[in-house]
Design an enzyme around this catalytic site. Structure first.
Site, PDB file in Angstrom:
ATOM      1  N   LYS A  79     129.484  56.449  -8.479  1.00  0.00           N
ATOM      2  CA  LYS A  79     130.480  56.403  -9.549  1.00  0.00           C
ATOM      3  C   LYS A  79     130.737  57.829 -10.049  1.00  0.00           C
ATOM      4  O   LYS A  79     129.795  58.544 -10.392  1.00  0.00           O
ATOM      5  CB  LYS A  79     129.934  55.524 -10.690  1.00  0.00           C
ATOM      6  CG  LYS A  79     130.798  55.537 -11.939  1.00  0.00           C
ATOM      7  CD  LYS A  79     130.188  54.690 -13.049  1.00  0.00           C
ATOM      8  CE  LYS A  79     130.921  54.886 -14.354  1.00  0.00           C
ATOM      9  NZ  LYS A  79     130.248  54.269 -15.505  1.00  0.00           N
ATOM     10  N   THR A 339     126.807  52.424 -21.384  1.00  0.00           N
ATOM     11  CA  THR A 339     125.775  53.222 -22.052  1.00  0.00           C
ATOM     12  C   THR A 339     124.451  52.494 -22.292  1.00  0.00           C
ATOM     13  O   THR A 339     123.465  53.123 -22.667  1.00  0.00           O
ATOM     14  CB  THR A 339     126.315  53.713 -23.410  1.00  0.00           C
ATOM     15  OG1 THR A 339     127.040  52.648 -24.024  1.00  0.00           O
ATOM     16  CG2 THR A 339     127.230  54.893 -23.236  1.00  0.00           C
TER      17      THR A 339
HETATM   18  P1  FAD Z   1     117.945  40.489 -20.383  1.00  0.00           P
HETATM   19  O1  FAD Z   1     118.490  40.863 -19.061  1.00  0.00           O
HETATM   20  O2  FAD Z   1     118.577  39.344 -21.094  1.00  0.00           O
HETATM   21  O3  FAD Z   1     116.411  40.189 -20.180  1.00  0.00           O
HETATM   22  C1  FAD Z   1     115.676  39.457 -21.131  1.00  0.00           C
HETATM   23  C2  FAD Z   1     114.324  39.102 -20.535  1.00  0.00           C
HETATM   24  O4  FAD Z   1     113.540  38.477 -21.533  1.00  0.00           O
HETATM   25  C3  FAD Z   1     114.401  38.139 -19.365  1.00  0.00           C
HETATM   26  O5  FAD Z   1     113.446  38.488 -18.384  1.00  0.00           O
HETATM   27  C4  FAD Z   1     114.025  36.812 -19.990  1.00  0.00           C
HETATM   28  O6  FAD Z   1     113.478  35.913 -19.066  1.00  0.00           O
HETATM   29  C5  FAD Z   1     113.006  37.288 -21.002  1.00  0.00           C
HETATM   30  N1  FAD Z   1     112.791  36.332 -22.083  1.00  0.00           N
HETATM   31  C6  FAD Z   1     113.624  35.998 -23.096  1.00  0.00           C
HETATM   32  N2  FAD Z   1     113.042  35.055 -23.877  1.00  0.00           N
HETATM   33  C7  FAD Z   1     111.830  34.825 -23.357  1.00  0.00           C
HETATM   34  C8  FAD Z   1     110.760  33.951 -23.683  1.00  0.00           C
HETATM   35  N3  FAD Z   1     110.815  33.092 -24.724  1.00  0.00           N
HETATM   36  N4  FAD Z   1     109.659  33.967 -22.913  1.00  0.00           N
HETATM   37  C9  FAD Z   1     109.545  34.799 -21.838  1.00  0.00           C
HETATM   38  N5  FAD Z   1     110.530  35.628 -21.471  1.00  0.00           N
HETATM   39  C10 FAD Z   1     111.656  35.637 -22.218  1.00  0.00           C
HETATM   40  N6  FAD Z   1     124.847  48.098 -19.499  1.00  0.00           N
HETATM   41  C11 FAD Z   1     125.155  49.187 -18.772  1.00  0.00           C
HETATM   42  O7  FAD Z   1     124.445  50.190 -18.832  1.00  0.00           O
HETATM   43  N7  FAD Z   1     126.260  49.187 -17.978  1.00  0.00           N
HETATM   44  C12 FAD Z   1     127.112  48.138 -17.914  1.00  0.00           C
HETATM   45  O8  FAD Z   1     128.080  48.171 -17.162  1.00  0.00           O
HETATM   46  C13 FAD Z   1     126.845  47.017 -18.720  1.00  0.00           C
HETATM   47  N8  FAD Z   1     127.662  45.941 -18.738  1.00  0.00           N
HETATM   48  C14 FAD Z   1     127.392  44.889 -19.573  1.00  0.00           C
HETATM   49  C15 FAD Z   1     128.308  43.851 -19.719  1.00  0.00           C
HETATM   50  C16 FAD Z   1     128.071  42.815 -20.614  1.00  0.00           C
HETATM   51  C17 FAD Z   1     129.080  41.734 -20.811  1.00  0.00           C
HETATM   52  C18 FAD Z   1     126.862  42.792 -21.347  1.00  0.00           C
HETATM   53  C19 FAD Z   1     126.568  41.658 -22.294  1.00  0.00           C
HETATM   54  C20 FAD Z   1     125.941  43.808 -21.197  1.00  0.00           C
HETATM   55  C21 FAD Z   1     126.206  44.875 -20.346  1.00  0.00           C
HETATM   56  N9  FAD Z   1     125.330  45.946 -20.233  1.00  0.00           N
HETATM   57  C22 FAD Z   1     125.658  47.034 -19.493  1.00  0.00           C
HETATM   58  C23 FAD Z   1     124.050  45.905 -20.911  1.00  0.00           C
HETATM   59  C24 FAD Z   1     122.957  45.561 -19.895  1.00  0.00           C
HETATM   60  O9  FAD Z   1     123.266  44.344 -19.262  1.00  0.00           O
HETATM   61  C25 FAD Z   1     121.625  45.452 -20.595  1.00  0.00           C
HETATM   62  O10 FAD Z   1     121.401  46.557 -21.403  1.00  0.00           O
HETATM   63  C26 FAD Z   1     120.501  45.397 -19.598  1.00  0.00           C
HETATM   64  O11 FAD Z   1     120.751  44.428 -18.636  1.00  0.00           O
HETATM   65  C27 FAD Z   1     119.204  45.112 -20.268  1.00  0.00           C
HETATM   66  O12 FAD Z   1     119.120  43.768 -20.672  1.00  0.00           O
HETATM   67  P2  FAD Z   1     117.749  43.274 -21.247  1.00  0.00           P
HETATM   68  O13 FAD Z   1     116.693  43.518 -20.227  1.00  0.00           O
HETATM   69  O14 FAD Z   1     117.580  43.844 -22.589  1.00  0.00           O
HETATM   70  O15 FAD Z   1     117.964  41.707 -21.445  1.00  0.00           O
END
Ligand code: FAD
Length: 493
Positions: A79, A339
């Protein structure tokens, strides 16, 4: 010297945030810590987050990640920036490229010379002086020892978490599969002592990293830290997402195409395309968003679109008691400039630098929180810029964006550029001067004045300096292969 009192680190959640935190902590501090990650296959991950920024590469090199293995396993492409379509007016296009534009001198940044050249009737577009923009438009790319291209990746989010897990587990991170049913806190201090799983298993720790995504199980549901809501400025609050079959060579940039109530992304990977339509649900129904996404994508969808809801804002504290939120649990600014993954990497780097081996102190916590807040506000302002500086008046959504009051910090930046073509990058701010300028010009800001240094140049000197810059870019461009060819060749390596 105090003994090490914080040793057992428990990471709740195994999405991109959880595995980034695990991989970084074990790589940098592994022998000093005992790291456990709990994730639930039943709950799953958010499954998006495919567009990154160049800081990803710095982070990967800290982790000793071999680029070709990463590309192969995450089916990534390269990218060079983001192509914005229909943002200022319907039919408009501009490009926010990585890297630097032109050449600055200590007295004045490049835009001042370019504006003087434009006054004199030559100079072309600002983006003519960005190698990344020119390479993106030509669909070209290469990485090599001598290459000056600044780049990031488009990656498969699920494969990325799996890839990081592949680094973290062999290095010593213990993974526990199971659903967290209770967060057990000390009755007196409120500190988290253990996570209890549905199976009855208890996982005790000294420090907990909340990576449970939008659920924010520890930082919000247990500790009730509170949320600072920024939806008055960033009103998009939903996205429908779908992957589709590739229909041609992968372009080396993300497309961000505005529509009447938000925008849509297109992210090409090696084997498929990621698509999503971001919108404000007060201005567009979920059904209409879904139909619009399916009508506008250019390949066969690979599954039924999924709906995600979110709210722009940040946790009042990212670090509260012995819980640190990273990823979506810490807050979210919509994905327009990709970001979020960067913020996770910065947060874990900061934790590594200020790891509270001898115990959690208010001073460490409040510095961590102040820095996190500053970063989020900086990114927030940059994203608001894209919405605020619009001339679109074809829908209530865009009229509202155009007319909304904005934070003073951003209003000052816009005024600086409008009055004097001046832009700046404060200490620790992520977006560079070039980024602010590309977006402000792209969104139609015409500076009223600029630094007059260019006028002091000998006649012809400015013209030849700019033409040399363009010549250098053309020469480098001629040496670059097509992006698709490079990806096919390089990621097999
Ligand atoms: P999640 O992927 O939701 O992971 C949560 C984890 O917690 C999972 O493993 C789940 O199983 C676990 N969990 C939850 N509850 C429990 C429980 N009770 N017991 C055990 N485990 C549990 N970021 C970028 O940098 N570039 C992008 O282009 C981009 N596009 C995006 C588009 C959208 C529409 C959205 C919403 C977000 C986007 N993001 C982007 C942000 C990015 O997706 C997230 O920052 C990144 O994926 C991190 O997510 P996370 O790990 O915090 O959450």
């Amino acid at each position: 010297m105090e003994a090490q009192t914080v040793k057992r680190v428990v990471i709740a959640g195994g999405g991109t945030a959880g595995w980034i935190a695990a991989a970084a902590l074990v790589k940098q501090l592994g022998p000093l810590l005992d790291i456990t990650l709990v994730e639930s296959d039943e709950i799953g991950t958010v499954g998006v987050g495919e567009s990154t920024i160049p800081t990803t590469r710095t982070f990967h090199s800290l982790l000793g990640i071999y680029e070709q293995a990463f590309l192969r396993e995450t089916t990534s492409t390269f990218k060079l920036g983001i192509a914005f379509e229909n943002w200022n007016r319907i039919g408009d296009k501009y490009f926010h490229a990585f890297g630097t534009v032109g050449k600055s001198v200590w007295m004045a940044d490049f835009q001042h010379f370019w504006l003087e050249a434009r006054r004199q009737g030559f100079g072309g577009d600002y983006g003519d002086y960005s190698l990344e923009q020119q390479a993106a438009h030509a669909g070209k790319f290469a990485t090599s020892e001598g290459s000056t291209l600044s780049y990031a990746y488009h990656l498969d989010a699920t494969a990325y978490a799996r890839f990081l897990r592949g680094l973290a587990e062999p290095a010593g991170v213990k993974r526990v599969e199971g659903k967290i049913s209770q967060v057990l806190q000390n009755a007196r201090t409120g500190y988290v002592e253990a996570l209890e799983l549905a199976s009855g298993q208890r996982i005790e720790g000294d420090l907990f990293i909340d990576c449970t995504g939008f659920r924010a199980l520890l930082i919000e549901q247990a500790l009730q830290t509170g949320f600072v809501d920024w939806s008055e400025w960033l009103s998009t609050n939903a996205a429908v997402v779908v992957q589709s079959e590739s229909t041609g060579p992968a372009v080396p940039y993300t497309r961000a195409i505005a529509h009447e109530a938000g925008w849509r992304w297109r992210i090409p990977l090696q084997h498929r395309v990621g698509n999503g339509l971001v919108y404000c649900d007060a201005d567009m129904s979920d059904d209409a968003a879904r139909a619009k996404l399916l009508a506008d994508i250019d390949g066969k969808p690979l599954f039924e679109p999924r709906l995600l809801r979110f709210k722009a804002g940040t946790r009042k504290q990212s670090w509260n008691k012995n819980v640190i939120a990273m990823g979506l649990s810490s807050g979210f600014i919509e994905p327009l400039e990709s970001t979020s993954i960067h913020l996770i990497k910065i947060a874990v780097s900061r934790l590594i630098q200020s790891f509270p081996f001898g115990g959690i102190s208010d001073a460490t916590m409040s510095r961590f929180n102040a820095e996190s807040r500053k970063e989020m506000e900086h990114i927030r302002d940059f994203i608001i810029l894209h919405y605020k500086l619009t001339e679109r008046d074809d829908s209530p959504f865009w009229r509202r964006c155009r007319d909304m009051p904005i934070p003073d910090s951003l209003a000052n930046r816009i005024a600086l550029f409008r009055d004097n073509a001046a832009a700046y990058q404060g200490a620790d701010e992520m977006f560079r001067i070039d980024s602010w300028i590309m977006v402000m010009l792209g969104q139609g800001v015409e500076p009223r004045s600029y630094h007059q240094l260019g006028r002091l140049m000998e006649p012809g000197q400015l013209r030849s300096a700019l033409s040399d810059l363009k010549g250098g870019i053309a020469a480098e461009l001629a040496r670059l292969p097509a992006h698709q060819d490079f990806v096919e060749h390089y990621s097999k390596g």
